[in-house]
Design an enzyme around this catalytic site. Structure first.
Site, PDB file in Angstrom:
ATOM      1  N   LYS A 122      -1.843  -4.576  67.790  1.00 50.37           N
ATOM      2  CA  LYS A 122      -1.001  -3.890  68.779  1.00 50.37           C
ATOM      3  C   LYS A 122       0.061  -4.845  69.322  1.00 50.37           C
ATOM      4  O   LYS A 122       1.228  -4.483  69.463  1.00 50.37           O
ATOM      5  CB  LYS A 122      -1.872  -3.325  69.917  1.00 50.37           C
ATOM      6  N   GLN A 151      -8.897  -1.957  76.088  1.00 45.62           N
ATOM      7  CA  GLN A 151      -9.522  -1.753  74.777  1.00 45.62           C
ATOM      8  C   GLN A 151     -10.991  -1.375  74.950  1.00 45.62           C
ATOM      9  O   GLN A 151     -11.734  -2.024  75.700  1.00 45.62           O
ATOM     10  CB  GLN A 151      -9.379  -3.025  73.926  1.00 45.62           C
ATOM     11  N   ASP A 168      -2.638   5.164  76.713  1.00 51.64           N
ATOM     12  CA  ASP A 168      -3.708   5.651  75.839  1.00 51.64           C
ATOM     13  C   ASP A 168      -3.996   7.135  76.094  1.00 51.64           C
ATOM     14  O   ASP A 168      -4.674   7.783  75.288  1.00 51.64           O
ATOM     15  CB  ASP A 168      -5.012   4.867  76.111  1.00 51.64           C
TER      16      ASP A 168
HETATM   17  N1  GUN Z   1     -11.028   1.641  70.826  1.00 53.08           N
HETATM   18  C1  GUN Z   1     -10.950   2.357  69.686  1.00 53.08           C
HETATM   19  N2  GUN Z   1      -9.812   3.077  69.667  1.00 53.08           N
HETATM   20  C2  GUN Z   1      -9.154   2.803  70.813  1.00 53.08           C
HETATM   21  C3  GUN Z   1      -7.915   3.232  71.360  1.00 53.08           C
HETATM   22  O1  GUN Z   1      -7.172   4.043  70.795  1.00 53.08           O
HETATM   23  N3  GUN Z   1      -7.596   2.718  72.568  1.00 53.08           N
HETATM   24  C4  GUN Z   1      -8.394   1.846  73.216  1.00 53.08           C
HETATM   25  N4  GUN Z   1      -7.996   1.409  74.404  1.00 53.08           N
HETATM   26  N5  GUN Z   1      -9.542   1.424  72.745  1.00 53.08           N
HETATM   27  C5  GUN Z   1      -9.917   1.902  71.543  1.00 53.08           C
END
Ligand code: GUN
Length: 292
Positions: free
Chosen positions: A52, A96, A119
């Site tokens: 990311k 995350q 998100d």
């Molecule tokens: N863990 C697995 N997928 C995601 C996501 O799209 N966002 C976040 N913050 N954590 C994750």
């Protein structure tokens, strides 16, 4: 069979975002700034967050990675979220998941300012999504919609079967595919670990979206001819011959299912890269909303 090439489409989207950022820079405007909080040192989570941050660099965003130790308390994490909410330089941030067991995930997600919740996990944003209001759509479902749109996949009146009811993928996907408009207007069945006759239900699907996390779960004999297959699975499987000692395996037996499918996403290179591109898109949106 048409391959839904998430790698290519995500690169196209990143190029589009970069062009927007270049315009912002030329106009002397602030560029989008994404922060990602990671608690602990889970290998997969660190890999995702690293991707990311690299994607931010590629499109010209600012990015901040906040690393917190695995023993972080809920209060410490809530304090960090308060700082990020109040920091005017940050346009959007993500926590995350998964979080360590001493931390209540719901409490944490509710502490994020909805205007920075790129998100789309805050109940306010999730509710807005369910009610067809403009909002941040969770990145993985958003990426799947974008793939369906860019490959002109017909979803109207189709039977979409979603496998898995996670808050991140299955649940929002089931809502989005049933919404008015396109991609949407599907008749949706959301299946999960308590579903009876799951193979029979899958055999009736025009579109299968599998977010189960069981390698090679979906076999050719389970799907209809010409079905659209979206594979959200990303399980690490040990492989001595692979450079990292593991490879990423999807939920779908690609080799055989691809012979029957009309459209199919590969793993890797399908949904995964789309998730990151759509997070960037949400961050760009967050910046634009703050500027107005
Ligand atoms: N863990 C697995 N997928 C995601 C996501 O799209 N966002 C976040 N913050 N954590 C994750």
């Amino acid at each position: 069979m048409v391959l839904l090439d998430g790698k290519k489409v995500s690169n196209d989207i990143k190029d589009e975002i970069k062009a927007e950022v270049d315009k912002m820079k030329a106009n002397g405007e602030k560029v989008p700034h994404l922060a990602a909080v990671i608690v602990g040192d889970d290998g997969a989570s660190l890999t995702y967050v690293g991707s990311k941050v690299r994607a931010c660099e590629r499109v010209g965003f600012e990015s901040t990675m906040v690393r917190m130790k695995h023993t972080t308390s809920e209060i410490e994490l809530l304090q960090k979220i308060k700082e990020l909410n109040e920091n005017d330089a940050i346009d959007g941030f993500i926590i995350q998941l998964p979080l360590p067991p001493q931390i209540n995930t719901q409490k944490v997600l509710m502490a994020v300012d909805p205007s920075k919740d790129v998100d789309g996990f805050h109940p306010e944003n999730f509710g807005r999504m369910a009610l067809d209001m403009s909002t941040f759509i969770p990145a993985t479902p958003f990426g799947i919609l974008e793939l369906l749109e860019r490959y002109d996949v017909d979803t109207k009146g189709k039977h979409t079967v979603v496998i898995g009811r996670s808050h991140i993928v299955g649940r929002p996907m089931s809502i989005l595919m049933s919404r008015r408009g396109w991609p949407g207007n599907s008749t949706v069945t959301l299946t999960h670990s308590n579903t009876k006759n799951i193979t029979q239900i899958i055999s009736q699907a025009d579109i299968v979206i599998s977010a189960l996390g069981v390698p090679n779960f979906l076999k050719a004999e389970m799907v209809r001819d010409d079905a659209v297959i979206i594979d959200v699975g990303i399980t690490r499987v040990e492989d001595e011959d692979a450079p990292k000692g593991y490879r990423i395996v999807g939920d779908v037996d690609f080799e055989n299912v691809s012979k029957k499918a009309s459209f199919i996403t590969p793993v890797p290179g399908g949904v995964g890269p789309m998730t990151i591109a759509m997070l960037l898109k949400n961050t760009l949106l967050a910046r634009e909303q703050r500027a107005n």
